[in-house]
Every structure is written in structure tokens, then in C-alpha cells.
Scaffold this motif. Structure first.
Motif, PDB file in Angstrom:
ATOM      1  N   GLU A 183      15.933  25.254  41.784  1.00 20.73           N
ATOM      2  CA  GLU A 183      14.835  25.327  40.436  1.00 20.73           C
ATOM      3  C   GLU A 183      13.813  26.234  40.790  1.00 20.73           C
ATOM      4  OE1 GLU A 183      15.614  23.980  37.916  1.00 20.73           O
ATOM      5  OE2 GLU A 183      17.259  22.678  38.169  1.00 20.73           O
ATOM      6  N   ALA A 199      13.075  29.527  38.295  1.00 20.43           N
ATOM      7  CA  ALA A 199      11.955  29.814  37.798  1.00 20.43           C
ATOM      8  C   ALA A 199      11.357  31.083  38.157  1.00 20.43           C
ATOM      9  CB  ALA A 199      11.026  28.629  37.968  1.00 20.43           C
ATOM     10  N   ARG A 200      11.335  31.343  39.313  1.00 22.55           N
ATOM     11  CA  ARG A 200      10.742  32.704  39.777  1.00 22.55           C
ATOM     12  C   ARG A 200      11.475  33.848  39.207  1.00 22.55           C
ATOM     13  NH1 ARG A 200      10.487  36.192  44.700  1.00 22.55           N
ATOM     14  NH2 ARG A 200      12.504  35.059  45.333  1.00 22.55           N
ATOM     15  N   ASN A 205      13.178  33.955  36.552  1.00 24.94           N
ATOM     16  CA  ASN A 205      12.875  33.874  35.076  1.00 24.94           C
ATOM     17  C   ASN A 205      11.491  34.457  34.521  1.00 24.94           C
ATOM     18  OD1 ASN A 205      15.232  32.955  34.033  1.00 24.94           O
ATOM     19  ND2 ASN A 205      14.812  30.788  34.234  1.00 24.94           N
ATOM     20  N   GLU A 241       8.847  32.702  34.137  1.00 29.01           N
ATOM     21  CA  GLU A 241       8.082  31.884  33.681  1.00 29.01           C
ATOM     22  C   GLU A 241       6.974  31.197  34.427  1.00 29.01           C
ATOM     23  OE1 GLU A 241       7.482  31.343  30.449  1.00 29.01           O
ATOM     24  OE2 GLU A 241       9.408  32.454  29.622  1.00 29.01           O
ATOM     25  N   GLU A 285       6.829  27.327  34.076  1.00 28.98           N
ATOM     26  CA  GLU A 285       8.037  26.636  34.550  1.00 28.98           C
ATOM     27  C   GLU A 285       8.183  26.624  36.375  1.00 28.98           C
ATOM     28  OE1 GLU A 285      12.834  27.679  34.921  1.00 28.98           O
ATOM     29  OE2 GLU A 285      11.402  28.681  33.384  1.00 28.98           O
ATOM     30  N   LEU A 286       7.713  27.881  36.807  1.00 22.39           N
ATOM     31  CA  LEU A 286       7.729  28.022  38.293  1.00 22.39           C
ATOM     32  C   LEU A 286       6.451  27.183  38.930  1.00 22.39           C
ATOM     33  CD1 LEU A 286       8.364  29.809  40.785  1.00 22.39           C
ATOM     34  CD2 LEU A 286       6.498  31.135  40.196  1.00 22.39           C
ATOM     35  N   ALA A 295       8.298  23.616  38.922  1.00 21.91           N
ATOM     36  CA  ALA A 295       9.364  23.522  39.815  1.00 21.91           C
ATOM     37  C   ALA A 295       8.972  23.324  41.283  1.00 21.91           C
ATOM     38  CB  ALA A 295      10.095  24.581  39.709  1.00 21.91           C
TER      39      ALA A 295
END
Length: 695
Positions: free
Chosen positions: A416, A420-421, A423, A425, A428-429, A432
Motif C-alpha cells: 500500500e 501510494a508512492r 500514485n 498522493e 494517501e502515502l 499508508a
């Protein structure tokens, strides 16, 4: 025994009405429920009751009946069997030799338990005399409360045959064998194996702990195998190695390869060499024995300076275990080890296929399925197939009806973080990362978890949280040193450390890992590619790079199954290129390596979206809508509103800082903004018009 339980009153009323119909009633008042049923079949029709009770217990027509009933029929003390059957059928209590459900239940309820069990034992003796297996009838007897060693033995034997191929069924059969009187200690190791393979680690632990503290425990090697597998699933591989050390070399037998896997995984190469010789043949010519021997040999080969043979050996071991159809719980399945070696060698597509085949074959039982799916997800993520990675994570979460074990929960948390990294975001990162921080508290560092630890090392540097992971980072380095820094396992971890040092702008931390990559590059192709990429990164950050060298390094990463890493490298170089032709060249390289990105909302300095970047440079795809902004300008506008600088905008969506500046100037003119604050206000209005609030 009956699986259907009607109300006793219903059964009594049925029998009462049936017997009234045949003239076999008496004038006494009808007592309550089962007692009434028994009374209805006394006196002159007691033999009918005995026949029906025998059939309810499990005797069949035609066939042997209880000895006492047969003796009385032969002696003429009661009516012939045909007459008894006729009366029962006339009363509607018997159909095609089977007692009707309500009547069967009432008879079994009314009869004394001792009488029922006596009839059941007599029936078991009949099966034994004929040499016939009892099948499901044995399960029925055990669940009904009959304690009989013959029933227990048959259930235990059936469970043994199911143990390696259907552990869930074996669990149920062993429990029923215990109900029938099986030896609890004698079956403990097998019951624990079934529970562990089925994914129920807590039950397996309770059983095995009770066994291993007993004096001279039976089937102790199997018990230690289960204990080692459970410890590994809990993310404590060193405990697995300790279990085999406690067992001792003299009792290891066919478990020696598993001991080698556990000991190598926690950094004890000398112990593994002492307990298992890589050239030792399997103890038997079976597929399972050959698969286990190959697993041990493959993991020792992976530590060599030139580990080329390790991956084929482990793939062969995985194929053999798939063919054997064994759900044996293991510290690590050969499929998982083969996948890890493929990932560490820059062949993620191979890892994906090996895991897929093993999951389909049920390798390692239900307990191993989540890990196989998660390794598939890691393979997909490394190849920049993020949606495929998420699908595999979802498969892992529902592959077993038990919660993910700590080792798999940690791997999922690291996945995850990695997604996130990639993506880009940041919110989000951060979320996660917090989940991963909790997951890492429940496991220890081992050789087979270096990939997720490497991902977390990079993310910790990205979020300025290096102190949170420094202890684990040191443990990983020490583990590799104890194993002699085997290139296959060490190279990807050194690459992660290089990236972390670059993000932290820490040359002192960078030097030893860059040196290790350069040293390994002589005999390891992946190390050579990563060393070249590391050198390119340093030159980009120093502002003194050659576009051709950067492009070669980026495309090298792509060929090693790391396209996102390559695109990121080329994108950063493009943002710092001094010449437009160099910028276009590097953006084209990034687009080739990472063609599926969409730049919407991307605010990360680690990711880039080459497809959108290409349209920005060529002027294609710009179709203003009602807001007056093109799709590209909307992307830039979002980043402006996030407070990004020209350089940060360029790094986020793979355009040059100069191009970002041109976009902003054009939007200012188009929207008629007089100053920066006016531009920000107008951009908010323009984006709000595109996404009006929902009612």
C-alpha cells in the motif's frame, strides 16, 4: 444419528395416528412425547419397535440385523421378518427399508442411550467382520457420542489420507476421532498440521504447544515442522530456526531442507550448512521429498557469488510440489522463494507466473495463498501495473477465511505504501505509512522480507521519518553481513538505500551502498544497471548530467522490470535539462517507459506522467471547455493551487519548469487575472465550474 430434529410431540402424534390406523393402539392415556412413542410400540408389537430402532441406528434391509432380534425371529418367538416389515410399512413408519424421519428421531430419543450405543457397537462389529469401511457413518457415530476405538481408528485413518490434500476436511475428521476416543497426544502433531495448513494458526499453536512440552512427544519432527511454519507466518523466522535447533540434527530427517530455509532466512548460514547439504539426495523418491530437497538446495545456491542456478532449482521444486498437490505448511513455499529470487533478479513477470501457478495448485494450503497473491501484487507493482497489483491485494484479503498473518499483513502494508508512492498522493502515502508503521511492530527482519523493508526505507526518507525505521535498517544490513552479503539478496536493498540517501540528500549514507552496487556489478547484471542508475541520479542532482547517459540508465531500469523507476529518472532529468531538445528526448523516454499515467491531481515529486507531458510539448489534446482551460492547464492549475513551484509542477507531471511557467502565464491572460492572488481566485472558480458541488 439423525441430522433432522423434529419436535418429539410431532413424532409421537405421527406414531400414535399410524398405529391407530392399523389397530395396534391401546386405551391408556398417551403420556408426553418420546415416552409415549415407546409405549405405543410395546407389548405385542415390541418386535416392530426393535426392528425400527435397529434400522434407525444404521442397520439396513436386506442385511444382518441385531443378533438378539435375529435369534428371536429364528426361534419363532416373534413374527417373521417379512410380517414385521409389513406392519411397519402399513403403519407408514417404514418406506423402502428406511424409517421415516420423525419416527426415527422419536425412537432414538426414547431408547436408552446404553441400548442405542450397544446396537451401534454391534453394527460396527458387523462392518469390521465384513472388512467394510464405515465412511460417513463413522462420522455420524462420533458426533452422536459413541466412544469406540474402531470408529476412532477409521476416522483417524481417513483424516491421515486427507491431511496433505484437504486440510480443512482433515481438521474435522481429527476432531470427530477425538470424540470417538482417539488418543489426543498421538494425533496432536497431525491435528496441528491440518489446522496450520488450513490457516488457523491460533489453533495450531495451542495444539503444538501442548505437544512439545510433554515428555517424549510422539511424532515430534512433524510437530516441529508445524511450529516452524507457524513462527514464520507470524513474522518471526528466527523462532522457526530455534525450533529446528531444539529438534537437533539427529532427528531432522526429511525436514533438513526446511531447517535450512529457516536458518538462512534469519542469517545463520553456518547452521544451515551444518544441518543440510545442498548435494544431499532426497530421503525418498517421492515428489514431495524431491520438492523439499530442491527448496533447501535452491536457497543455499542463492547465497553464492554466482547464483544463476538458484532460480531454476526453486522453480523445479515449486513445480514438483504443485504436482504433488500437497498443502504441507512450510516456513516458505518454494513458489514464494522462487518469486522472491525472480524479483531480486529483475524478472518480476516470472515471479508473477510462478505465484499464479502455485496458488492454483493450492501449494502450502490455505495459509500460503495470501502470500502468493501478495507477491503477485508486488510483481505487478514493480512492472508499473498498479491496477493489477490492487486486484491481487484484494484476492489475498479474501483467499483465506482467517485474518492475514502478521508476515502477510506487513507485506500488504508495504504494498500500500509502494502504490501510494507511485500514485503521487501525499495524503494517501502518509496514511499508508502509518499503517505500515503499526504492521512492522509485529514482525522481525528476515532475508525474505527485504523488498518491503526497502520500500519502507525509501518512503521513510521521502516523509522525513528515517528515525522510525533506522533500527530495522541496521538489522537488515547486519543480516546481509552475516550471510556474506550475497549479491542476489543484497543488491535491491542497496538500491533502496541509495534512493533513500538521495531523497535525504545524505552523501555519507549514499557512499557505502553505491560502492556495494559498483562492486557487485562485476558479476551481477541487475547490480550493474542499478549502479548506472544511481550514478545518473547523482549527476542529475548535481546539475551535470549527460542526457544520453540518463536515457541509457532509465531504459536499463525498464528492461529489468522497473519501468516506473526508469520513467521517474528520465522525468527528473527532463525537468532539469538546459536544452529543449534534451528535455524532449528525456520526456519521450519517460513516456515510453510509463505510458499509462494520467496526471490528474498528481502532486508528488517522485512520480511523473509522460503521456500528459508529451501532449504539453506538442500542443495536442488541448480542447478548452466552458472554464476556458484545456485539460493540461487544469492539471497545472490544481498544482498551482496546492502551492507548487514551477520546478515542483514540472517534476510532478513531467514538463520543464519553463513550460509550467508558460502555462501559468497563458492561463493568467486567458482568465484576465491582474495579479497572482487574482489568478488563484479565478483558478478556483474555473475548477469549481468543472466540478460543481453535489446536491
Amino acid at each position: 444419528m439423525a441430522s433432522f430434529q423434529p419436535r418429539p410431540q410431532d413424532a409421537a402424534e405421527l406414531l400414535d395416528s399410524r398405529l391407530n390406523h392399523t389397530g395396534m393402539n391401546h386405551s391408556e392415556p398417551r403420556p408426553h412425547a418420546a415416552e409415549a412413542t415407546a409405549l405405543q410400540l410395546k407389548g405385542e408389537i415390541a418386535a416392530v419397535r426393535e426392528l425400527l430402532l435397529a434400522l434407525s441406528v444404521g442397520f439396513v434391509l436386506p442385511g444382518p440385523l441385531p443378533a438378539d432380534l435375529e435369534r428371536r425371529i429364528d426361534a419363532g418367538e416373534v413374527e417373521s421378518l417379512d410380517v414385521l416389515i409389513g406392519k411397519a410399512e402399513q403403519a407408514g413408519l417404514l418406506t423402502d427399508g428406511t424409517v421415516v424421519g420423525p419416527a426415527r428421531n422419536a425412537l432414538l430419543t426414547a431408547a436408552p442411550t446404553s441400548k442405542v450405543h450397544a446396537l451401534q457397537r454391534e453394527l460396527v462389529s458387523s462392518y469390521a467382520a465384513d472388512g467394510q469401511p464405515m465412511g460417513d457413518f463413522a462420522r455420524e457415530l462420533a458426533r452422536g457420542g459413541l466412544a469406540d476405538q474402531r470408529v476412532a481408528a477409521e476416522l483417524e485413518h481417513t483424516a491421515d489420507k486427507s491431511l496433505e490434500h484437504d486440510p480443512a476436511l482433515a481438521c474435522s475428521l481429527y476432531e470427530e476421532a477425538l470424540l470417538a476416543g482417539a488418543d489426543e497426544t498421538g494425533t496432536a502433531a497431525r491435528r496441528a498440521q491440518a489446522a496450520a495448513a488450513n490457516g488457523d494458526l491460533d489453533s495450531a499453536t495451542r495444539i503444538i504447544d501442548t505437544l512439545l512440552v510433554s515428555v517424549d512427544p510422539p511424532d515430534v519432527r512433524r510437530g516441529v515442522d508445524v511450529a516452524a511454519a507457524v513462527w514464520a507466518h507470524r513474522g518471526m523466522l528466527a523462532r522457526s530456526a530455534d525450533a529446528y535447533g531444539w529438534l537437533g540434527a539427529s532427528r531432522l530427517g526429511s525436514s533438513a531442507p526446511l531447517a535450512a530455509v529457516a536458518m538462512v532466512g534469519c542469517g545463520n548460514r553456518a547452521g544451515a550448512d551444518a544441518l543440510f547439504r545442498a548435494d544431499a539426495p532426497p530421503e525418498s523418491p517421492t515428489l514431495l521429498a524431491a520438492a523439499l530437497a530442491g527448496t533447501g538446495k535452491g536457497i543455499l545456491e542463492s547465497l553464492a557469488e554466482d547464483p544463476q542456478q538458484a532460480l531454476p532449482i526453486l522453480i523445479h521444486a515449486s513445480d514438483m510440489l504443485n504436482a504433488a498437490g500437497s498443502a504441507l505448511p512450510l516456513p516458505e513455499t518454494p513458489a514464494a522463494l522462487a518469486a522472491l529470487l525472480a524479483l531480486h533478479s529483475g524478472e518480476p513477470y516470472l515471479a508473477e507466473t510462478v505465484c499464479r501457478a502455485a496458488a492454483a495448485a493450492g501449494q502450502g494450503g490455505n495459509a500460503a495463498k495470501p502470500r502468493l497473491f501478495l507477491l503477485q501484487a508486488w510483481s505487478a507493482m514493480q512492472q508499473d501495473k498498479l491496477e493489477d497489483a490492487r486486484l491481487s491485494i484484494n484476492e489475498a484479503s479474501k483467499a483465506n477465511h482467517w485474518p492475514l498473518v502478521p508476515r502477510d499483513e506487513f507485506l500488504r502494508a508495504a504494498l500500500e505504501v509502494g502504490l501510494a508512492r507511485r500514485n503521487g498522493e501525499i495524503a494517501e502515502l502518509v496514511l499508508a505509512w502509518e499503517r505500515a508503521r503499526e504492521a512492522m511492530l509485529h514482525i522481525s527482519v528476515d532475508l525474505y522480507s527485504l523488498l518491503p523493508w526497502g520500500e519502507l526505507v525509501i518512503t521513510a526518507a521521502r516523509l522525513r521519518e528515517t528515525r522510525r525505521i533506522a533500527h530495522y535498517f541496521d538489522e537488515a544490513n547486519q543480516l546481509l553481513e552475516r550471510l556474506g552479503s550475497p549479491p542476489l539478496w543484497a543488491v535491491p536493498f542497496h538500491w533502496a538505500a541509495v534512493q533513500a540517501a538521495l531523497l535525504s540528500e545524505n552523501p555519507a549514507a549514499l557512499a557505502p551502498h553505491a560502492t556495494a552496487l559498483a562492486r557487485a556489478a562485476k558479476n551481477n547484471h541487475l547490480a550493474a544497471v542499478l549502479a548506472g542508475a544511481g550514478k545518473a541520479w547523482v549527476s542529475i542532482l548535481a546539475g551535470a548530467f549527460q542526457p544520453a547517459d540518463v536515457e541509457a540508465a532509465a531504459r536499463g531500469l525498464g528492461r529489468m522490470g522497473m519501468p516506473w523507476e526508469g520513467a521517474r529518472l528520465a522525468g527528473h532529468a527532463a525537468a532539469r535539462a538546459g536544452e529543449r531538445k534534451d528535455m524532449v528526448r528525456l520526456l519521450s523516454c519517460a513516456r515510453d517507459l510509463h505510458p499509462q499515467g494520467n496526471a490528474t491531481g498528481n502532486g508528488s515529486s517522485e512520480t511523473g506522467e509522460p503521456r500528459a507531458a508529451a501532449t504539453a510539448e506538442t500542443g495536442n489534446g488541448m480542447h478548452p471547455d466552458g472554464s476556458g482551460l484545456s485539460e493540461r492547464e487544469k492539471e497545472v492549475a490544481r498544482l498551482v493551487l496546492e502551492g507548487k513551484t514551477y520546478r515542483e509542477i514540472g517534476e510532478a507531471i513531467y514538463i520543464s519548469p519553463r513550460t509550467a511557467e508558460h502555462h501559468i502565464a497563458r492561463m493568467r491572460r486567458r482568465l484576465g487575472a491582474e495579479n497572482r492572488s487574482d489568478l488563484l481566485a479565478r483558478l478556483r472558480l474555473a475548477l469549481a465550474a468543472e466540478n460543481p458541488p453535489q446536491e
